[in-house]
Design a protein around this motif. Structure first.
Motif, mmCIF file in Angstrom:
data_model
loop_
_atom_site.group_PDB
_atom_site.id
_atom_site.type_symbol
_atom_site.label_atom_id
_atom_site.label_comp_id
_atom_site.label_asym_id
_atom_site.label_seq_id
_atom_site.Cartn_x
_atom_site.Cartn_y
_atom_site.Cartn_z
ATOM 1 N N PRO A 35 7.272 1.254 10.108
ATOM 2 C CA PRO A 35 6.940 2.381 9.231
ATOM 3 C C PRO A 35 8.046 2.761 8.264
ATOM 4 O O PRO A 35 7.792 3.230 7.149
ATOM 5 C CB PRO A 35 6.656 3.517 10.224
ATOM 6 N N ASP A 163 0.177 3.994 9.080
ATOM 7 C CA ASP A 163 0.609 2.971 10.027
ATOM 8 C C ASP A 163 0.016 3.266 11.399
ATOM 9 O O ASP A 163 -0.412 4.398 11.681
ATOM 10 C CB ASP A 163 2.139 2.917 10.109
ATOM 11 N N TYR A 167 3.396 -0.392 15.424
ATOM 12 C CA TYR A 167 4.363 -0.062 14.363
ATOM 13 C C TYR A 167 5.337 -1.207 14.083
ATOM 14 O O TYR A 167 6.545 -1.034 14.038
ATOM 15 C CB TYR A 167 5.123 1.214 14.714
ATOM 16 N N SER A 174 -3.367 -0.902 8.849
ATOM 17 C CA SER A 174 -2.135 -0.198 8.495
ATOM 18 C C SER A 174 -1.838 -0.412 7.015
ATOM 19 O O SER A 174 -1.613 -1.546 6.575
ATOM 20 C CB SER A 174 -0.981 -0.734 9.349
ATOM 21 N N ASN A 177 1.709 -1.956 6.653
ATOM 22 C CA ASN A 177 1.805 -3.370 6.991
ATOM 23 C C ASN A 177 1.092 -4.251 5.965
ATOM 24 O O ASN A 177 1.529 -5.368 5.690
ATOM 25 C CB ASN A 177 1.241 -3.630 8.387
#
Length: 288
Positions: A35, A163, A167, A174, A177
């Motif tokens: 994150p 997120d 993580y 996400s 990501n």
């Protein structure tokens, strides 16, 4: 800044962040693969921009800010060949690397720069003996032959959660990501690094100034996503929702390997008020 060593310190901090598992033992580090990726680079962009403005010689006009490189439109604007962009000309960032010279960039304003390289065996930084950044625009077999396009951006904006656990690189559904480029990757951020290749493929990637234009675009995309809902879409995880197993990645955890020791993810959520306690001047910035 290059002559004084101040610029190279940004390279060192970026590499140090990559070498700092956060939390300890995790695959995520102090600035990537978790994150913290977007907040850490937002703070880093702010620090470089304020330093560049302060470094303007007396009697000259300081830069207005770090420009962003909208790489998602480059293929469309350049007949399918983003290498034809004026960004890669001597008047801007210099061209592609010269294959006859070890893929070093021999023109443009950074032709005489000597890159700072991390030696993983000795755990130390060394200066490249030959001047010239290394680039292989879209032609590194270990890289990427294309840049992300507008279809990838449209897909990115369908994600509604910043997120999710665990993580890291494996997080699904996400936004972080997907933008960082691990989800379905290499995509977006990671794909751009792999397309420029050369010095942009490693942890000392800020050696190439295109790093900052690239990350300004990443930051712009995050801000666009944040602002697409009211109230603004939040960061995750919070300190309340995540235990100590995610320490260093939570909203109120202090970010490390930055110039100012007071940055937290929560402290950089609003770019219109973003500021650090050690820099004079007007807070905030905007994208146009």
């Amino acid at each position: 800044m290059k002559t004084s060593g101040a610029y190279d310190d940004f390279i060192r901090r970026h590499m140090t962040a990559m070498n700092t598992p956060t939390p300890a033992g995790a695959e995520s580090n102090a600035g990537h693969s978790g994150p913290i990726f977007l907040p850490w680079h937002r703070a880093c962009l702010w620090e470089l921009e304020t330093m560049l403005i302060a470094a303007a010689p007396a009697g000259t006009t300081p830069i207005a800010g770090i420009p962003y490189w909208a790489w998602e439109v480059e293929a469309r604007l350049n007949a399918g060949n983003p290498r034809r962009s004026k960004l890669w000309t001597p008047a801007y960032l210099g061209g592609d690397g010269d294959m006859a010279a070890g893929n070093r960039v021999l023109n443009g304003p950074f032709a005489d720069w000597q890159a700072l390289i991390w030696n993983n065996s000795t755990r130390s930084f060394n200066r490249r003996t030959s001047a010239g950044l290394i680039r292989l625009l879209g032609r590194d077999s270990a890289g990427s032959s294309t840049l992300p396009d507008e279809n990838q951006i449209a897909d990115l904006m369908t994600y509604t959660t910043y997120d999710r656990p665990p993580y890291n690189k494996s997080s699904t559904s996400s936004f972080r990501n997907r933008l960082e480029g691990w989800l379905g990757g290499p995509r977006l951020h990671n794909q751009v690094h792999r397309w420029v290749a050369g010095d942009m493929l490693v942890g000392t990637s800020p050696n190439d100034p295109v790093f900052w234009l690239h990350h300004a675009n990443v930051d712009r995309l995050w801000w666009t996503w944040q602002s697409a809902a009211t109230p603004r879409r939040p960061y995750a995880p919070t300190n309340a929702s995540a235990g100590t197993s995610y320490a260093g990645q939570r909203a109120d955890d202090v970010m490390t390997s930055l110039l100012w020791s007071g940055w937290t993810p929560n402290g950089v959520q609003d770019i219109s008020t973003l500021h650090d306690a050690q820099t004079a001047g007007t807070p905030g910035y905007s994208y146009i």
